[in-house]
Design an enzyme around this catalytic site. Structure first.
Site, PDB file in Angstrom:
ATOM      1  N   LYS A 196       8.676   2.285  -1.404  1.00 37.85           N
ATOM      2  CA  LYS A 196       9.295   3.610  -1.279  1.00 37.85           C
ATOM      3  C   LYS A 196      10.817   3.469  -1.208  1.00 37.85           C
ATOM      4  CE  LYS A 196       9.374   7.528   1.861  1.00 37.85           C
ATOM      5  NZ  LYS A 196       8.746   8.250   2.949  1.00 37.85           N
ATOM      6  N   GLU A 202      10.388  -8.113   2.527  1.00 40.35           N
ATOM      7  CA  GLU A 202       9.221  -8.865   2.033  1.00 40.35           C
ATOM      8  C   GLU A 202       8.986  -8.564   0.551  1.00 40.35           C
ATOM      9  OE1 GLU A 202       9.324  -7.023   4.787  1.00 40.35           O
ATOM     10  OE2 GLU A 202       8.145  -7.918   6.413  1.00 40.35           O
ATOM     11  N   GLY A 254       4.958   6.502   3.641  1.00 41.80           N
ATOM     12  CA  GLY A 254       4.427   5.268   3.060  1.00 41.80           C
ATOM     13  C   GLY A 254       2.926   5.135   3.237  1.00 41.80           C
ATOM     14  N   ARG A 255       2.434   5.378   4.450  1.00 48.26           N
ATOM     15  CA  ARG A 255       0.999   5.173   4.704  1.00 48.26           C
ATOM     16  C   ARG A 255       0.136   6.313   4.178  1.00 48.26           C
ATOM     17  NH1 ARG A 255       4.177   5.695   8.994  1.00 48.26           N
ATOM     18  NH2 ARG A 255       3.951   7.408  10.468  1.00 48.26           N
ATOM     19  N   GLU A 340       0.407   3.325  13.220  1.00 48.07           N
ATOM     20  CA  GLU A 340       1.807   3.607  12.880  1.00 48.07           C
ATOM     21  C   GLU A 340       2.091   5.103  13.055  1.00 48.07           C
ATOM     22  OE1 GLU A 340       3.846   2.957   8.843  1.00 48.07           O
ATOM     23  OE2 GLU A 340       4.305   1.072   9.826  1.00 48.07           O
ATOM     24  N   HIS A 371     -22.677 -10.382  13.721  1.00 51.44           N
ATOM     25  CA  HIS A 371     -22.838 -11.806  14.016  1.00 51.44           C
ATOM     26  C   HIS A 371     -21.547 -12.416  14.539  1.00 51.44           C
ATOM     27  CE1 HIS A 371     -26.851 -11.892  12.286  1.00 51.44           C
ATOM     28  NE2 HIS A 371     -26.369 -10.944  11.494  1.00 51.44           N
ATOM     29  N   LYS A 500      12.455  -5.732  12.527  1.00 54.27           N
ATOM     30  CA  LYS A 500      13.097  -5.968  11.221  1.00 54.27           C
ATOM     31  C   LYS A 500      14.546  -6.382  11.422  1.00 54.27           C
ATOM     32  CE  LYS A 500      10.759  -2.369   8.502  1.00 54.27           C
ATOM     33  NZ  LYS A 500      10.954  -1.125   7.755  1.00 54.27           N
TER      34      LYS A 500
HETATM   35  O1  LIG Z   1       7.357   1.173   0.727  1.00 50.60           O
HETATM   36  P1  LIG Z   1       8.387   0.472   1.555  1.00 50.60           P
HETATM   37  O2  LIG Z   1       9.660   1.257   1.657  1.00 50.60           O
HETATM   38  O3  LIG Z   1       8.642  -0.910   1.001  1.00 50.60           O
HETATM   39  O4  LIG Z   1       7.856   0.336   3.019  1.00 50.60           O
HETATM   40  C1  LIG Z   1       6.700  -0.408   3.299  1.00 50.60           C
HETATM   41  C2  LIG Z   1       6.174  -0.125   4.672  1.00 50.60           C
HETATM   42  O5  LIG Z   1       7.147  -0.440   5.653  1.00 50.60           O
HETATM   43  C3  LIG Z   1       7.118   0.524   6.702  1.00 50.60           C
HETATM   44  O6  LIG Z   1       8.238   1.312   6.586  1.00 50.60           O
HETATM   45  C4  LIG Z   1       7.064  -0.132   8.051  1.00 50.60           C
HETATM   46  O7  LIG Z   1       7.952  -1.179   8.143  1.00 50.60           O
HETATM   47  C5  LIG Z   1       5.860   1.318   6.442  1.00 50.60           C
HETATM   48  O8  LIG Z   1       5.889   2.567   7.000  1.00 50.60           O
HETATM   49  C6  LIG Z   1       5.795   1.302   4.960  1.00 50.60           C
HETATM   50  O9  LIG Z   1       4.530   1.641   4.490  1.00 50.60           O
END
Ligand SMILES: O=P(O)(O)OC[C@H]1O[C@](O)(CO)[C@@H](O)[C@@H]1O
Length: 535
Positions: A196, A202, A254-255, A340, A371, A500
């Site tokens: 987003k 990452e 995002g979620r 979240e 199990h 972060k």
């Molecule tokens: O789509 P982006 O901006 O890379 O964010 C990834 C994820 O990181 C977050 O902002 C949390 O760090 C989530 O809410 C989101 O889904």
């Protein structure tokens, strides 16, 4: 606070009651189950009685769930710590116009959706090619909401997967991208960078790694990249042609984002028609949520059961137990969705919550969990409400006998949790095995199940795209209702920021470029040990 207090009192008074005894009254099962579309939601194996249900429904009314839901669906800026509307529902109700700040947002949503469909078709049919020909593999690079949704959904809908293979890379651990790319051919791979913000460390690190990997074999690697993002300037800076950039607005959290561009890998996997069915299932759940009375409203009832268990009975966690192997990633998806969204200790008005925030959510597919950790659910000292879900039918007609066994296990678990096994029953069993005296008592006590452990069951005919869309939307609205009742903003996530920031500051310390002044002794010790181990 009177309804709240009434519910606390009620929880106190009923907690020692046997759930099984509630079935002595007529119609317990049907009275505490609801149906909509393909779903039967059975919450009869909980300690909720008519009086509790009435109070819970009143609580939802008093907290203004309906007004808040309408505000969400119609584009009001209910995410008020970020000044944003919350309109993931607009991504799956494409025929309904929605206005934000007086502007109809739907023409752009529809145009982007049409571009996604065209691109997905081109990839599937081989009109969009890699340097080596038809695309055989799609690698979605994203994390959190830009990964969990499409990864979960692609697995859930595997029987409908007739497009290229799809892979999901999320972890900044180089092992993840290394192992994923190891078996792939760069010339026939499409990399989708899903972010987003297009700043997530990452994702951007993995995207750069993928670009270098592709550049070893492909003359113009950017040609085999697509981007899903709200940040057009950043996707351009990364070198991705705008023809393959699928944008969305900041009002898609995002979620909550897999219904739109973030779902592109899923659309490529299952095709636009099945993807449309997935949206249709969610849209039907939206309509149900907006229209049904609270007493018949699945998302509201699921939320009220959750609130009852967490806030009033003080059960801190809940287990989500899909008896559906293809929903293996659902618990992880729900962990982000629920934790979240509702893992917050401050209410909308900035005050500390006077009650628990949202629950810890966890789980695994049954029967595997049986199990592993069910021991604790059945006989541990803590009560863990369980949410079972199961399809009447699988996708493998020649393995129907296995599906029956799966269903039998699911239903048996909720029965066992509720009924338990008394000391008298356990003693009788052990007496028949030849035990007597003190040893009989000791052995019997190990075999007692306290019972009265609450669970709900969501039953559906088969995990089709439409049913699956309905399940995800059901959980989204459940989280929403719980958030409104708790008075928190379910749509921000400030709690992820501190870690972060500190990670960014620690990277140069680990590299030895910064002395790490001001870091605590433990962190300094760990940094020093990593440095010495790395040599
Ligand atoms: O789509 P982006 O901006 O890379 O964010 C990834 C994820 O990181 C977050 O902002 C949390 O760090 C989530 O809410 C989101 O889904």
């Amino acid at each position: 606070m009177t309804i709240w207090q009434d519910l606390l009192d009620k929880a106190q008074s009923v907690q020692s009651r046997e759930i099984a005894e509630l079935f002595e009254k007529d119609n317990r099962a049907s009275g505490f189950s609801r149906e909509t579309g393909p779903f039967l939601f059975d919450f009869s194996k909980t300690n909720i009685d008519s009086e509790t249900l009435d109070l819970l429904v009143k609580l939802a009314e008093e907290k203004g769930v309906a007004a808040r839901a309408e505000a969400m669906f119609t584009g009001e800026k209910i995410n008020d710590t970020e000044g944003r509307a919350v309109l993931h529902t607009a991504l799956r109700n494409l025929d309904t116009d929605v206005f934000v700040d007086g502007e109809n947002v739907m023409p752009e949503v529809r145009a982007t959706y049409a571009r996604m469909e065209a691109f997905a078709r081109d990839v599937r049919e081989g009109k969009f090619k890699g340097e080596g020909g038809k695309i055989t593999d799609v690698v979605n690079i994203g994390i959190g909401g830009s990964d969990l949704g499409p990864a979960m959904a692609t697995l859930a809908l595997a029987p409908y997967h007739d497009g290229p293979r799809c892979h999901f890379v999320s972890n900044v651990d180089g092992a993840h991208i290394h192992d994923t790319l190891a078996g792939l051919s760069p010339e026939t791979t499409l990399v989708i960078v899903a972010s987003k913000t297009f700043t997530t460390i990452e994702t951007m690190t993995n995207a750069e790694t993928a670009k270098r990997w592709m550049a070893e074999k492909v003359a113009d690697p950017a040609q085999q990249f697509a981007a899903l993002s709200t940040a057009a300037d950043k996707t351009a800076a990364f070198g991705i042609d705008e023809a393959r950039v699928f944008g969305f607005a900041d009002w898609v959290g995002g979620r909550y984002s897999m219904w739109g561009p973030i779902g592109l890998s899923l659309m490529i996997a299952i095709g636009p028609e099945d993807f449309a069915d997935f949206l249709k299932g969610a849209a039907k759940m939206d309509a149900h949520f907006r229209a049904a009375d609270y007493k018949d409203n699945l998302p509201v009832l699921l939320a009220l059961v959750g609130i009852w268990h967490n806030q009033f009975c003080d059960y801190a966690t809940r287990a989500v137990l899909p008896y559906d192997q293809r929903l293996a990633r659902l618990p992880a998806y729900l962990q982000q969705l629920e934790m979240e969204s509702n893992g917050k200790r401050v209410s909308m008005d900035g005050k500390n919550l006077p009650y628990n925030s949202g629950p810890v959510v966890w789980g695994e597919p049954g029967t595997n969990g049986q199990h592993a950790f069910y021991q604790l659910i059945h006989q541990g000292t803590r009560v863990i409400p369980c949410e079972f879900m199961v399809a009447a039918e699988g996708h493998e007609p020649d393995l129907a006998h296995q599906h029956m066994l799966l269903v039998a296990n699911c239903l048996a678990q909720s029965e066992a949790l509720m009924r338990g096994r008394s000391l008298a029953e356990a003693t009788e069993i052990m007496r028949k095995k030849g035990f007597e005296g003190d040893e009989l008592d000791r052995q019997a006590r190990h075999r007692v199940f306290p019972g009265s452990r609450p669970s709900t069951t969501l039953l559906y005919p088969k995990l089709t795209p439409e049913v699956f869309g309905g399940i995800v939307a059901l959980y989204e609205h459940r989280v929403f209702v719980e958030g409104v009742i708790l008075g928190i903003n379910s749509f921000d996530q400030w709690g992820v920021e501190l870690g972060k920031e500190l990670a960014l500051a620690l990277a140069p310390v680990l590299k030895g470029e910064d002395a790490g002044e001001g870091k605590d002794g433990s962190t300094r010790q760990l940094v020093a040990r990593v440095q010495s181990l790395r040599g």
